[in-house]
Design a protein around this motif. Structure first.
Motif, PDB file in Angstrom:
ATOM      1  N   PRO A 162     115.387  99.397  65.390  1.00 49.96           N
ATOM      2  CA  PRO A 162     115.821 100.167  64.225  1.00 49.96           C
ATOM      3  C   PRO A 162     115.925  99.251  63.002  1.00 49.96           C
ATOM      4  O   PRO A 162     116.260  98.075  63.134  1.00 49.96           O
ATOM      5  CB  PRO A 162     117.200 100.697  64.616  1.00 49.96           C
ATOM      6  N   VAL A 163     115.631  99.818  61.828  1.00 53.50           N
ATOM      7  CA  VAL A 163     115.615  99.042  60.591  1.00 53.50           C
ATOM      8  C   VAL A 163     116.519  99.712  59.568  1.00 53.50           C
ATOM      9  O   VAL A 163     116.474 100.938  59.403  1.00 53.50           O
ATOM     10  CB  VAL A 163     114.173  98.975  60.036  1.00 53.50           C
ATOM     11  N   GLY A 164     117.329  98.915  58.872  1.00 55.59           N
ATOM     12  CA  GLY A 164     118.133  99.428  57.774  1.00 55.59           C
ATOM     13  C   GLY A 164     117.265  99.587  56.535  1.00 55.59           C
ATOM     14  O   GLY A 164     116.495  98.688  56.201  1.00 55.59           O
ATOM     15  N   ILE A 165     117.379 100.742  55.850  1.00 50.15           N
ATOM     16  CA  ILE A 165     116.592 100.996  54.639  1.00 50.15           C
ATOM     17  C   ILE A 165     117.488 101.647  53.582  1.00 50.15           C
ATOM     18  O   ILE A 165     118.466 102.314  53.921  1.00 50.15           O
ATOM     19  CB  ILE A 165     115.360 101.897  54.924  1.00 50.15           C
ATOM     20  N   ASP A 166     117.156 101.443  52.305  1.00 53.80           N
ATOM     21  CA  ASP A 166     117.904 102.076  51.211  1.00 53.80           C
ATOM     22  C   ASP A 166     117.201 103.307  50.655  1.00 53.80           C
ATOM     23  O   ASP A 166     117.836 104.181  50.091  1.00 53.80           O
ATOM     24  CB  ASP A 166     118.157 101.079  50.075  1.00 53.80           C
ATOM     25  N   LYS A 167     115.882 103.362  50.808  1.00 53.07           N
ATOM     26  CA  LYS A 167     115.100 104.505  50.321  1.00 53.07           C
ATOM     27  C   LYS A 167     114.470 105.220  51.507  1.00 53.07           C
ATOM     28  O   LYS A 167     114.060 104.572  52.484  1.00 53.07           O
ATOM     29  CB  LYS A 167     113.994 104.044  49.379  1.00 53.07           C
ATOM     30  N   LEU A 168     114.382 106.533  51.396  1.00 50.18           N
ATOM     31  CA  LEU A 168     113.725 107.306  52.451  1.00 50.18           C
ATOM     32  C   LEU A 168     112.247 106.928  52.517  1.00 50.18           C
ATOM     33  O   LEU A 168     111.630 106.638  51.476  1.00 50.18           O
ATOM     34  CB  LEU A 168     113.881 108.802  52.184  1.00 50.18           C
TER      35      LEU A 168
END
Length: 185
Positions: free
Chosen positions: A161-167
């Motif tokens: 799993p990766v943390g992201i700020d934009k969809l």
């Protein structure tokens, strides 16, 4: 002896038919494979949940003890390709769930597991990969807005799993808003 045999037959018949259908989905494209979620063994507000596919019934998370859950939400989502999404409170202190999709090249049903503090908000279904996006709401192991789980068709393991700020961009994905699709069962 005849009485014991009759009682044994009654017990077997009642336990075999005790599974309550909860939801079903034709996973995949136009001629998807039927997958059903069933449950039994009610205790309080919990049940043991199973997946029934091609005549085989398996506990959601490997064994019945790990598959006992409450507040379970299920959706069959997608216009072009259907996916079955399940999430609920099972044996851990956070929501566990999975998405079942069909590999268009092989026809096999493939699974993407996830576990977070919140339910997934968006499902991205593409020809070669599936993404689940979960809002973090400031909780968890990252300071990012979302956690993204990804499965590539045909792979035997999911990517971390990766943390992201934009969809993620829509691109060639069908994007499903899960808040409107998930139904409590």
């Amino acid at each position: 002896m005849k009485m014991c045999f009759s009682l044994a037959l009654m017990f077997l018949a009642s336990s075999a038919g005790a599974s309550e259908p909860v939801s079903s989905c034709d996973v995949g494209a136009k001629r998807g494979k039927r997958v059903e979620v069933v449950r039994d063994s009610e205790i309080g507000d919990t049940h043991i949940y199973y997946v029934r596919q091609e005549g085989e019934v398996k506990a959601l998370f490997g064994n019945p003890d790990d598959s006992r859950g409450s507040d379970v939400h299920i959706a069959c989502a997608g216009q072009k390709r259907h996916a079955l999404i399940v999430s609920g409170m099972f044996t851990s202190n956070f929501l566990q769930g999975f998405v079942l999709t069909q590999n268009p090249a092989t026809g096999k049903i493939e699974r993407l597991d996830f576990a977070e503090k919140n339910r997934p908000a968006r499902l991205y279904i593409g020809a070669r990969q599936t993404l689940i996006v979960v809002p973090t709401n400031g909780y968890g192991e990252t300071n990012k807005k979302y956690i993204m789980y990804r499965h590539v068709a045909g792979s035997t393991t999911d990517l971390e799993p990766v943390g992201i700020d934009k969809l993620p961009p829509v691109g060639r994905f069908e994007v499903i808003q899960l808040e409107q699709s998930m139904v409590s069962k």
